[in-house]
Enzyme design. Structure first.
Site, PDB file in Angstrom:
ATOM      1  N   GLU A   1     -11.352  -3.910  -2.838  1.00  0.00           N
ATOM      2  CA  GLU A   1     -10.432  -2.874  -3.309  1.00  0.00           C
ATOM      3  C   GLU A   1     -10.262  -2.987  -4.821  1.00  0.00           C
ATOM      4  O   GLU A   1      -9.595  -3.891  -5.312  1.00  0.00           O
ATOM      5  CB  GLU A   1      -9.082  -3.030  -2.621  1.00  0.00           C
ATOM      6  CG  GLU A   1      -9.143  -3.016  -1.096  1.00  0.00           C
ATOM      7  CD  GLU A   1      -7.944  -3.718  -0.494  1.00  0.00           C
ATOM      8  OE1 GLU A   1      -6.811  -3.259  -0.721  1.00  0.00           O
ATOM      9  OE2 GLU A   1      -8.143  -4.737   0.194  1.00  0.00           O
TER      10      GLU A   1
ATOM     11  N   HIS B   1      -9.498   1.815   0.808  1.00  0.00           N
ATOM     12  CA  HIS B   1      -9.382   0.652   1.694  1.00  0.00           C
ATOM     13  C   HIS B   1     -10.435   0.695   2.798  1.00  0.00           C
ATOM     14  O   HIS B   1     -10.123   0.605   3.987  1.00  0.00           O
ATOM     15  CB  HIS B   1      -7.977   0.604   2.298  1.00  0.00           C
ATOM     16  CG  HIS B   1      -7.531  -0.772   2.684  1.00  0.00           C
ATOM     17  ND1 HIS B   1      -8.000  -1.433   3.798  1.00  0.00           N
ATOM     18  CD2 HIS B   1      -6.664  -1.624   2.081  1.00  0.00           C
ATOM     19  CE1 HIS B   1      -7.417  -2.612   3.895  1.00  0.00           C
ATOM     20  NE2 HIS B   1      -6.599  -2.758   2.859  1.00  0.00           N
TER      21      HIS B   1
ATOM     22  N   HIS C   1       0.815  -1.229   0.000  1.00  0.00           N
ATOM     23  CA  HIS C   1       0.000   0.000   0.000  1.00  0.00           C
ATOM     24  C   HIS C   1       0.842   1.269   0.000  1.00  0.00           C
ATOM     25  O   HIS C   1       0.521   2.252   0.670  1.00  0.00           O
ATOM     26  CB  HIS C   1      -0.963  -0.002   1.189  1.00  0.00           C
ATOM     27  CG  HIS C   1      -1.993  -1.088   1.127  1.00  0.00           C
ATOM     28  ND1 HIS C   1      -2.488  -1.585  -0.054  1.00  0.00           N
ATOM     29  CD2 HIS C   1      -2.645  -1.768   2.115  1.00  0.00           C
ATOM     30  CE1 HIS C   1      -3.387  -2.533   0.199  1.00  0.00           C
ATOM     31  NE2 HIS C   1      -3.484  -2.656   1.507  1.00  0.00           N
TER      32      HIS C   1
END
Length: 351
Positions: free
Chosen positions: A313, A178, A107
């Site tokens: 996601e 997220h 991420h």
């Protein structure tokens, strides 16, 4: 629509203010977001009886979001999901990223976009604009990146996220959001019914890096028809063991053509709330909240445990920078003069 409300949510340790913006479509859909990480802290949706509940997991205070947030509600960047070995090669040059998931970069690294303060502007009663400048070398990524993300509500119970990005040097980009959804507003999501419009998924190794694209047929990854999540989660399968549940990328069946296509449907049979996810992206990660361990106190006053929320996601595939571009592995490279664009729409209902 009602006018977007603004207030000071708190202050970062260095004294910078964090603002909260609350959007309301006038029909029961209400969203609150803060400028730290672009975090969506609340998303209120009515059930079949018209009773509203917050359907995303959140934390009680700004300090919690700064110090212990497991990506609840954040804008993820520069690169959503994992890059193997925290390294990739672009135009013959190797770039070393900051590892934060074993030896991998997850991420965007430990100071990814979900940890940064975004600039905010109210564009209209239905649109909040967030902007961030990421300097060259940020977490090891090349090129200065300018990202713009817009949150929009509509009168059809939709929440859209529009992403744009530009760069002054070749780089890789994979932006996503997220949110941990729980359409019941409390308890477990494992009784939710899920449908994913993808007939293939990425098998992963022990570090959750994709190794191959496989068919979902005959596996617990087959959600082509609506399935109760728990009925599949408990099945014996080596991929579920590796992820401690679902933490896998589905290749969507719809064409990757820049238009919105249906990626998933989620429904809570008790409250009647439902959510459709439409996206311009070629893939979607389904994460079943496997690492929630009861140590986090949530904004609703309960400790979060495994399966209390799930993530859908929308994205390009994990580790794409280390794969040759192909129809199965679309490129995530962004070059000067190009504009990265992506849209995801969450459409809510109740019956």
């Amino acid at each position: 629509m009602t006018a977007i409300q603004q207030r000071v949510y708190g202050h970062l340790p260095d004294g910078r203010p964090v603002h909260e913006f609350t959007m309301d479509n006038g029909r029961g859909l209400r969203l609150s977001a803060i400028t730290h990480g672009g975090i969506v802290t609340r998303l209120e949706v009515p059930d079949a009886r018209g009773e509203s509940a917050n359907v995303v997991l959140g934390l009680p205070t700004l300090e919690d979001y700064v110090l212990r947030n497991p990506h609840f509600g954040v804008i993820v960047g520069r690169y959503g999901n994992r890059i193997a070995g925290a390294t990739f090669r672009l135009d013959g040059e190797r770039h070393t990223l900051v590892a934060n998931d074993g030896g991998n970069c997850l991420h965007g690294g430990p100071r990814g976009f979900g940890h940064l303060l975004w600039r905010a502007e109210v564009e209209s009663d239905s649109c909040l604009r967030l902007e961030l400048d990421s300097p060259a070398g940020d977490q090891g990524f090349p090129g200065r990146l300018r990202a713009v993300v817009r949150y929009r509500l509509d009168d059809e119970m939709g929440w859209a996220i529009d992403y744009e990005a530009t760069t002054d040097a070749p780089t890789v980009v994979n932006l996503t959001h997220h949110d941990y959804f729980n359409l019941a507003g409390r308890g477990s999501v494992l009784g939710h019914e899920l449908q994913i419009f993808g007939s293939r998924y990425c098998e992963v190794d022990e570090a959750l890096i994709p190794t191959a694209i496989a068919t979902v047929a005959g596996t617990p990854f087959d959600f082509r028809e609506p399935r109760v999540i728990e009925s599949r989660l408990r099945q014996a399968h080596p991929q579920l063991q590796r992820g401690k549940g679902y933490d896998h990328n589905w290749v969507l069946d719809a064409p990757f053509d820049g238009r919105l296509h249906l990626a998933a449907r989620l429904r809570d049979p008790v409250s009647g709330r439902s959510m459709e996810v439409l996206t311009t992206e070629p893939a979607m990660q389904f994460y079943s909240g496997n690492f929630l361990d009861g140590s986090l106190l949530g904004s609703e006053g309960a400790f979060y445990r495994q399966g209390d929320g799930l993530c859908l996601e929308t994205q390009h595939h994990p580790d794409s920078p280390n794969r040759a571009a192909s129809p199965d592995w679309p490129s995530t490279i962004l070059r000067p003069g190009e504009v990265y664009r992506s849209v995801t729409l969450h459409r809510f209902g109740a019956a």
